[in-house]
Design a protein around this motif. Structure first.
Motif, mmCIF file in Angstrom:
data_model
loop_
_atom_site.group_PDB
_atom_site.id
_atom_site.type_symbol
_atom_site.label_atom_id
_atom_site.label_comp_id
_atom_site.label_asym_id
_atom_site.label_seq_id
_atom_site.Cartn_x
_atom_site.Cartn_y
_atom_site.Cartn_z
ATOM 1 N N UNK A 90 16.559 4.369 -5.272
ATOM 2 C CA UNK A 90 15.357 4.251 -6.093
ATOM 3 C C UNK A 90 15.685 4.656 -7.529
ATOM 4 N N UNK A 91 15.418 3.775 -8.475
ATOM 5 C CA UNK A 91 15.620 4.154 -9.870
ATOM 6 C C UNK A 91 14.303 4.265 -10.629
ATOM 7 N N UNK A 92 13.202 4.005 -9.927
ATOM 8 C CA UNK A 92 11.890 4.123 -10.559
ATOM 9 C C UNK A 92 10.849 4.206 -9.456
ATOM 10 N N UNK A 93 10.051 5.263 -9.442
ATOM 11 C CA UNK A 93 9.001 5.373 -8.436
ATOM 12 C C UNK A 93 7.638 5.490 -9.108
ATOM 13 N N UNK A 97 4.808 14.427 -0.813
ATOM 14 C CA UNK A 97 5.466 14.910 -2.020
ATOM 15 C C UNK A 97 5.418 13.936 -3.179
ATOM 16 N N UNK A 98 5.006 12.690 -2.916
ATOM 17 C CA UNK A 98 4.935 11.674 -3.952
ATOM 18 C C UNK A 98 3.529 11.082 -3.996
ATOM 19 N N UNK A 99 3.206 10.482 -5.114
ATOM 20 C CA UNK A 99 1.926 9.775 -5.224
ATOM 21 C C UNK A 99 2.121 8.523 -6.061
ATOM 22 N N UNK A 100 1.780 7.388 -5.495
ATOM 23 C CA UNK A 100 1.869 6.112 -6.207
ATOM 24 C C UNK A 100 0.461 5.696 -6.624
ATOM 25 N N UNK A 101 0.202 5.739 -7.906
ATOM 26 C CA UNK A 101 -1.116 5.368 -8.421
ATOM 27 C C UNK A 101 -1.376 3.877 -8.188
ATOM 28 N N UNK A 102 -2.631 3.461 -8.187
ATOM 29 C CA UNK A 102 -2.940 2.041 -8.050
ATOM 30 C C UNK A 102 -2.210 1.184 -9.077
ATOM 31 N N UNK A 111 0.831 -1.197 0.000
ATOM 32 C CA UNK A 111 0.000 0.000 0.000
ATOM 33 C C UNK A 111 0.871 1.253 0.000
ATOM 34 N N UNK A 112 0.283 2.370 -0.405
ATOM 35 C CA UNK A 112 1.054 3.599 -0.543
ATOM 36 C C UNK A 112 1.670 4.068 0.778
ATOM 37 N N UNK A 113 0.878 4.085 1.859
ATOM 38 C CA UNK A 113 1.391 4.586 3.135
ATOM 39 C C UNK A 113 2.593 3.811 3.631
ATOM 40 N N UNK A 114 2.490 2.494 3.629
ATOM 41 C CA UNK A 114 3.593 1.664 4.120
ATOM 42 C C UNK A 114 4.755 1.653 3.132
ATOM 43 N N UNK A 115 4.466 1.826 1.855
ATOM 44 C CA UNK A 115 5.537 1.938 0.864
ATOM 45 C C UNK A 115 6.450 3.116 1.192
ATOM 46 N N UNK A 116 5.852 4.255 1.525
ATOM 47 C CA UNK A 116 6.651 5.434 1.855
ATOM 48 C C UNK A 116 7.411 5.254 3.164
ATOM 49 N N UNK A 117 6.847 4.495 4.104
ATOM 50 C CA UNK A 117 7.574 4.187 5.338
ATOM 51 C C UNK A 117 8.847 3.402 5.004
ATOM 52 N N UNK A 118 8.713 2.375 4.185
ATOM 53 C CA UNK A 118 9.880 1.570 3.809
ATOM 54 C C UNK A 118 10.921 2.410 3.073
ATOM 55 N N UNK A 119 10.461 3.238 2.142
ATOM 56 C CA UNK A 119 11.390 4.075 1.393
ATOM 57 C C UNK A 119 12.101 5.065 2.306
ATOM 58 N N UNK A 120 11.376 5.632 3.269
ATOM 59 C CA UNK A 120 12.002 6.592 4.177
ATOM 60 C C UNK A 120 13.101 5.930 4.993
ATOM 61 N N UNK A 158 -0.623 -0.419 -22.574
ATOM 62 C CA UNK A 158 -1.883 -1.092 -22.898
ATOM 63 C C UNK A 158 -2.999 -0.092 -23.167
ATOM 64 N N UNK A 159 -2.658 1.195 -23.148
ATOM 65 C CA UNK A 159 -3.656 2.218 -23.421
ATOM 66 C C UNK A 159 -4.583 2.492 -22.259
ATOM 67 N N UNK A 160 -4.183 2.091 -21.039
ATOM 68 C CA UNK A 160 -5.007 2.295 -19.851
ATOM 69 C C UNK A 160 -4.556 3.550 -19.105
ATOM 70 N N UNK A 161 -5.497 4.350 -18.673
ATOM 71 C CA UNK A 161 -5.197 5.541 -17.898
ATOM 72 C C UNK A 161 -5.116 5.176 -16.415
ATOM 73 N N UNK A 162 -4.096 5.641 -15.689
ATOM 74 C CA UNK A 162 -3.995 5.326 -14.260
ATOM 75 C C UNK A 162 -5.210 5.832 -13.487
ATOM 76 N N UNK A 163 -5.606 5.092 -12.472
ATOM 77 C CA UNK A 163 -6.740 5.490 -11.631
ATOM 78 C C UNK A 163 -6.387 6.727 -10.812
ATOM 79 N N UNK A 164 -7.411 7.441 -10.374
ATOM 80 C CA UNK A 164 -7.211 8.686 -9.628
ATOM 81 C C UNK A 164 -6.953 8.442 -8.147
ATOM 82 N N UNK A 165 -7.267 7.250 -7.656
ATOM 83 C CA UNK A 165 -7.138 6.952 -6.231
ATOM 84 C C UNK A 165 -5.770 7.346 -5.708
ATOM 85 N N UNK A 166 -5.734 7.944 -4.508
ATOM 86 C CA UNK A 166 -4.527 8.427 -3.826
ATOM 87 C C UNK A 166 -4.259 9.894 -4.138
ATOM 88 N N UNK A 167 -4.951 10.444 -5.115
ATOM 89 C CA UNK A 167 -4.746 11.848 -5.457
ATOM 90 C C UNK A 167 -5.882 12.711 -4.910
#
Length: 299
Positions: free
Chosen positions: A266-269, A241-246, A219-228, A278-287
């Motif tokens: 980190x070389x890719x976030x 300052x960051x947002x990880x889309x679904x 999940x986004x919250x715990x992802x940022x904890x690990x990265x920090x 695949x022509x799919x637009x990322x979901x808005x969740x988390x924004x």
């Protein structure tokens, strides 16, 4: 056509294929045919290299769950599509081990990849969403997650930006945030030690150098904890300052510039390249809304 962006898994060749295919005319069709052949050869050679070596460094891949149905703790129809597309990308990698949050939306996202690769994952409780709650300055009479602040409230306490003091502020202490943070960091360090890297102050001792790739579905919250923890910064900076889309994919790798001493970089976030091709637009969740009054969520 077959060039990669340095330090990223996003493939120029894939986006080129989509762009050329959509243009009418004979010449674009010829270019598409040439590009398609080169693309197939590149994929085949790349997969052989990865299979032979396991990669070029020890790598952690963090995958956020697909578009969520929070009420049922599963995925929406869009989320299932995102999870399937993520599985297409992940299935091309040589993965040593998979780990997953116990929550349903992460389990469902992981399930698409695991089924495609005929693999299993270990469920780790500390990979659940980071749920420490506080009395947020602008919210009255109810608790709020500790990682969703308004910028005008954050700037009133600059300790929130400090890697040592952010969780010792009055608001964070009352919410037992430090204990929750330590639980995740200890879990991550135990996992990395299992894979050959042992925490030593602000870096890692290399007990068993390797080129393993491990994948964490969470999940986004715990992802940022690990990265920090890996980057030695306050998670408040990352949460806000960051947002990880679904279904987005974050890649972190080791650097051992001096024998026995490693750091993670980190070389890719939050990559959504698997959706883009695949022509799919990322979901808005988390924004949140880009402009006040847009109609998108403000809280």
């Amino acid at each position: 056509i077959g060039v990669r962006l340095v330090g990223s898994e996003m493939c120029i060749r894939d986006s080129f294929l989509i762009s050329v295919k959509s243009v009418p005319g004979v010449i674009p069709r010829i270019l598409y045919a040439i590009a398609f052949v080169i693309n197939r050869v590149y994929h085949k050679n790349e997969k052989a290299i990865v299979k032979k070596s396991g990669g070029t460094h020890m790598r952690i891949i963090i995958v956020r769950h697909g578009d969520p149905n929070y009420e049922l703790d599963t995925l929406t129809k869009t989320g299932w599509r995102e999870a399937e597309l993520a599985a297409e990308y992940l299935s091309k990698l040589q993965v040593k081990a998979f780990y997953v949050s116990p929550l349903g939306r992460a389990q469902d996202t992981a399930g698409c990849t695991l089924k495609k690769m005929n693999r299993t994952a270990e469920t780790l409780d500390w990979l659940r969403e980071f749920e420490a709650h506080i009395d947020r300055p602008d919210v009255k009479n109810e608790k709020s997650i500790c990682w969703d602040w308004l910028p005008q409230d954050m700037e009133k306490d600059l300790d929130l930006y400090d890697r040592e003091r952010w969780n010792k502020t009055d608001i964070m202490r009352k919410g037992n945030v430090e204990e929750a943070y330590r639980w995740v960091c200890d879990g991550l360090d135990a996992l990395l030690k299992k894979h050959g890297y042992e925490r030593d102050d602000m870096y890692y001792r290399v007990n068993e150098p390797n080129h393993d790739t491990i994948v964490l579905f969470c999940h986004f919250g715990v992802e940022c904890v690990m990265l920090s923890h890996l980057l030695n910064v306050s998670p408040m900076v990352l949460w806000h300052g960051l947002c990880a889309a679904p279904s987005s994919i974050t890649s972190i790798y080791t650097e051992e510039r001096r024998k026995g001493i490693a750091s993670f970089r980190v070389n890719e976030f939050g990559s959504t390249a698997h959706l883009y091709v695949a022509g799919e637009k990322p979901s808005f969740a988390a924004r949140f809304c880009e402009c006040y009054g847009d109609g998108d969520r403000q809280d």
